[in-house]
Design an enzyme around this catalytic site. Structure first.
Site, PDB file in Angstrom:
ATOM      1  N   CYS A 136       0.839  -1.213   0.000  1.00  0.00           N
ATOM      2  CA  CYS A 136       0.000   0.000   0.000  1.00  0.00           C
ATOM      3  C   CYS A 136       0.867   1.253   0.000  1.00  0.00           C
ATOM      4  O   CYS A 136       1.424   1.634   1.034  1.00  0.00           O
ATOM      5  CB  CYS A 136      -0.903  -0.035   1.232  1.00  0.00           C
ATOM      6  SG  CYS A 136      -1.914   1.438   1.428  1.00  0.00           S
ATOM      7  N   CYS A 139      -0.344   4.038   2.259  1.00  0.00           N
ATOM      8  CA  CYS A 139      -0.048   3.807   3.678  1.00  0.00           C
ATOM      9  C   CYS A 139       1.424   4.066   3.981  1.00  0.00           C
ATOM     10  O   CYS A 139       1.763   4.671   4.997  1.00  0.00           O
ATOM     11  CB  CYS A 139      -0.358   2.366   4.070  1.00  0.00           C
ATOM     12  SG  CYS A 139      -1.978   1.793   3.560  1.00  0.00           S
ATOM     13  N   ASP A 140       2.317   3.588   3.135  1.00  0.00           N
ATOM     14  CA  ASP A 140       3.723   3.475   3.507  1.00  0.00           C
ATOM     15  C   ASP A 140       4.685   4.332   2.690  1.00  0.00           C
ATOM     16  O   ASP A 140       5.874   4.395   3.017  1.00  0.00           O
ATOM     17  CB  ASP A 140       4.164   1.998   3.389  1.00  0.00           C
ATOM     18  CG  ASP A 140       3.400   1.099   4.347  1.00  0.00           C
ATOM     19  OD1 ASP A 140       2.950   1.605   5.395  1.00  0.00           O
ATOM     20  OD2 ASP A 140       3.230  -0.088   4.047  1.00  0.00           O
TER      21      ASP A 140
HETATM   22  P1  FAD Z   1      -9.514  -6.509   7.561  1.00  0.00           P
HETATM   23  O1  FAD Z   1      -8.657  -5.608   8.332  1.00  0.00           O
HETATM   24  O2  FAD Z   1      -8.915  -7.292   6.449  1.00  0.00           O
HETATM   25  O3  FAD Z   1     -10.179  -7.527   8.607  1.00  0.00           O
HETATM   26  C1  FAD Z   1     -11.026  -8.562   8.233  1.00  0.00           C
HETATM   27  C2  FAD Z   1     -10.971  -9.635   9.295  1.00  0.00           C
HETATM   28  O4  FAD Z   1     -12.059 -10.548   9.119  1.00  0.00           O
HETATM   29  C3  FAD Z   1      -9.697 -10.485   9.250  1.00  0.00           C
HETATM   30  O5  FAD Z   1      -9.171 -10.626  10.534  1.00  0.00           O
HETATM   31  C4  FAD Z   1     -10.205 -11.820   8.728  1.00  0.00           C
HETATM   32  O6  FAD Z   1      -9.447 -12.926   9.171  1.00  0.00           O
HETATM   33  C5  FAD Z   1     -11.597 -11.864   9.340  1.00  0.00           C
HETATM   34  N1  FAD Z   1     -12.447 -12.842   8.680  1.00  0.00           N
HETATM   35  C6  FAD Z   1     -12.541 -13.090   7.350  1.00  0.00           C
HETATM   36  N2  FAD Z   1     -13.413 -14.088   7.134  1.00  0.00           N
HETATM   37  C7  FAD Z   1     -13.866 -14.484   8.360  1.00  0.00           C
HETATM   38  C8  FAD Z   1     -14.765 -15.494   8.779  1.00  0.00           C
HETATM   39  N3  FAD Z   1     -15.382 -16.307   7.911  1.00  0.00           N
HETATM   40  N4  FAD Z   1     -15.008 -15.649  10.104  1.00  0.00           N
HETATM   41  C9  FAD Z   1     -14.376 -14.839  11.010  1.00  0.00           C
HETATM   42  N5  FAD Z   1     -13.511 -13.862  10.655  1.00  0.00           N
HETATM   43  C10 FAD Z   1     -13.253 -13.689   9.342  1.00  0.00           C
HETATM   44  N6  FAD Z   1      -4.530   1.251   5.992  1.00  0.00           N
HETATM   45  C11 FAD Z   1      -4.333   2.471   6.516  1.00  0.00           C
HETATM   46  O7  FAD Z   1      -5.272   3.254   6.607  1.00  0.00           O
HETATM   47  N7  FAD Z   1      -3.093   2.864   6.966  1.00  0.00           N
HETATM   48  C12 FAD Z   1      -2.018   2.043   6.930  1.00  0.00           C
HETATM   49  O8  FAD Z   1      -0.916   2.424   7.318  1.00  0.00           O
HETATM   50  C13 FAD Z   1      -2.195   0.732   6.403  1.00  0.00           C
HETATM   51  N8  FAD Z   1      -1.161  -0.132   6.336  1.00  0.00           N
HETATM   52  C14 FAD Z   1      -1.380  -1.396   5.870  1.00  0.00           C
HETATM   53  C15 FAD Z   1      -0.335  -2.310   5.894  1.00  0.00           C
HETATM   54  C16 FAD Z   1      -0.527  -3.607   5.469  1.00  0.00           C
HETATM   55  C17 FAD Z   1       0.635  -4.575   5.493  1.00  0.00           C
HETATM   56  C18 FAD Z   1      -1.801  -4.024   5.006  1.00  0.00           C
HETATM   57  C19 FAD Z   1      -2.023  -5.440   4.548  1.00  0.00           C
HETATM   58  C20 FAD Z   1      -2.853  -3.115   4.961  1.00  0.00           C
HETATM   59  C21 FAD Z   1      -2.663  -1.803   5.390  1.00  0.00           C
HETATM   60  N9  FAD Z   1      -3.687  -0.869   5.386  1.00  0.00           N
HETATM   61  C22 FAD Z   1      -3.497   0.372   5.920  1.00  0.00           C
HETATM   62  C23 FAD Z   1      -5.015  -1.209   4.859  1.00  0.00           C
HETATM   63  C24 FAD Z   1      -5.968  -1.554   6.013  1.00  0.00           C
HETATM   64  O9  FAD Z   1      -5.346  -2.508   6.833  1.00  0.00           O
HETATM   65  C25 FAD Z   1      -7.290  -2.109   5.472  1.00  0.00           C
HETATM   66  O10 FAD Z   1      -7.855  -1.172   4.573  1.00  0.00           O
HETATM   67  C26 FAD Z   1      -8.264  -2.369   6.614  1.00  0.00           C
HETATM   68  O11 FAD Z   1      -7.682  -3.216   7.589  1.00  0.00           O
HETATM   69  C27 FAD Z   1      -9.539  -3.018   6.099  1.00  0.00           C
HETATM   70  O12 FAD Z   1     -10.340  -3.274   7.196  1.00  0.00           O
HETATM   71  P2  FAD Z   1     -11.487  -4.370   7.168  1.00  0.00           P
HETATM   72  O13 FAD Z   1     -12.102  -4.318   8.521  1.00  0.00           O
HETATM   73  O14 FAD Z   1     -12.372  -4.171   6.004  1.00  0.00           O
HETATM   74  O15 FAD Z   1     -10.766  -5.780   6.912  1.00  0.00           O
END
Ligand code: FAD
Length: 311
Positions: A136, A139-140
């Protein structure tokens, strides 16, 4: 038979935890399933997060997620660190089965399962995530001032990331397995005309090197000749796509052509009454912690209104 919950949330990222916080404060006693192995979502795989508002000195990703969880629990949200393995969301009462085979019942379900960045599948890739390896640029990118960076990919995202990174980087090398890019012409033109960007076509990353716990360069392989060469970079951005975690919902919740959940935007309503979706599982475009948290709040409010109208 288990009690019928007002709200069950699937997913423990910023979207799920924010939905839990809001529904808990609305006295809906949410139950959240947050995965058996990946509790806290994508931000637990990074170190410093500098763009989440409220933290002028930045915040460690896993700490931010623990705090989000604690804040929701403080208001009564119940968390189970387990996976939902099957669902029937089509009826008035939704049925969700956990990995032990227990069936949970709910009037509303908020899907916040996120999406996963595609990986190269190379040793060191996961270990150096947040330590030079990133998925990303938004982000970084800021961490890579005056550095030499490599971007992997040939689509619009890769061109966008490469172009964005030139704001910080000394040089950006785009590595692509083919001899032509998949990106739209306008994105290609922008990248080709940027002096800081160079291209390694017909090439792939053969090795990710670590030095003192940080990225220490990559080895490129020419896919036509097999020849390898070292590339001395301190940043590796992987932009080869992402996959929404929607397998569970296929055939019930309407998905778009790329497998993301379709919502009746700007609401978080899906095609199924009482089923809402938030965060990266819906979002092709922004994919940030703050936008995921924002739609998580919206999903909670949508669920609350649905329950009030349902009586
Ligand atoms: P996620 O954070 O992906 O969480 C979804 C969760 O649901 C996961 O834990 C998954 O295991 C769980 N899940 C899935 N299916 C099931 C199921 N069937 N039963 C139970 N649980 C389940 N964004 C920023 O704003 N700033 C940053 O600095 C930044 N840095 C990042 C660095 C990295 C390495 C990555 C990978 C992403 C980064 N992002 C950053 C992006 C940010 O992390 C995502 O946009 C955000 O986390 C999305 O949130 P979410 O809640 O939609 O999903």
């Amino acid at each position: 038979m288990s009690e019928i919950r007002d709200v069950v949330i699937i997913g423990s990222g910023p979207a799920g935890y924010t939905a839990a916080l809001y529904t808990a404060r609305a006295q809906l006693r949410p139950l959240l399933f947050g995965s058996s192995i990946f509790v806290g979502g994508s931000l637990t795989t990074t170190t410093e997060v500098e763009n989440f508002p409220g933290f002028p000195d930045g915040v460690n990703g896993p700490v931010l997620m623990e705090n989000m969880r604690a804040q929701a629990e403080k208001f009564g949200a119940e968390m189970i660190d387990d996976d939902i393995v099957s669902v029937d969301l089509t009826g008035d009462i939704k049925l969700l089965t956990d990995s032990a085979g227990t069936i949970h019942r709910a009037k509303t379900v908020i899907i916040a399962t996120g999406s996963g960045y595609r990986k190269l599948g190379l040793p060191n890739e996961e270990k150096l995530s947040g330590r030079g390896v990133s998925w990303c640029a938004t982000c970084d990118g800021f961490f890579f001032k005056d550095r030499d960076i490599v971007v992997v990919g040939g689509g619009d995202t890769a061109m966008e990331e490469a172009t964005f990174l030139t704001r910080f980087a000394k040089s950006v090398t785009v590595v692509h397995r083919r001899s032509t890019l998949r990106a739209s012409k306008v994105m290609q033109d922008r990248a080709f005309s940027d002096d800081k960007i160079s291209f390694a076509f017909d090439s792939e990353i053969a090795e990710i090197k670590g030095t003192g716990g940080m990225l220490g360069g990559v080895v490129l392989r020419d896919v036509l000749t097999g020849a390898t060469r070292d590339l001395d970079v301190t940043g590796l951005f992987i932009a080869i796509g992402h996959d929404p975690r929607t397998e569970l919902f296929t055939g019930q919740v309407e998905l778009d052509g790329e497998g993301y959940i379709q919502v009746d935007s700007p609401s978080t309503r899906t095609n199924l009454p009482g089923v809402f979706a938030a965060g990266d599982v819906v979002d092709h475009t922004y994919r940030q912690a703050i936008t995921a948290a924002g739609t998580g709040a919206a999903a909670a409010l949508d669920a609350e209104r649905y329950l009030a109208a349902r009586g």
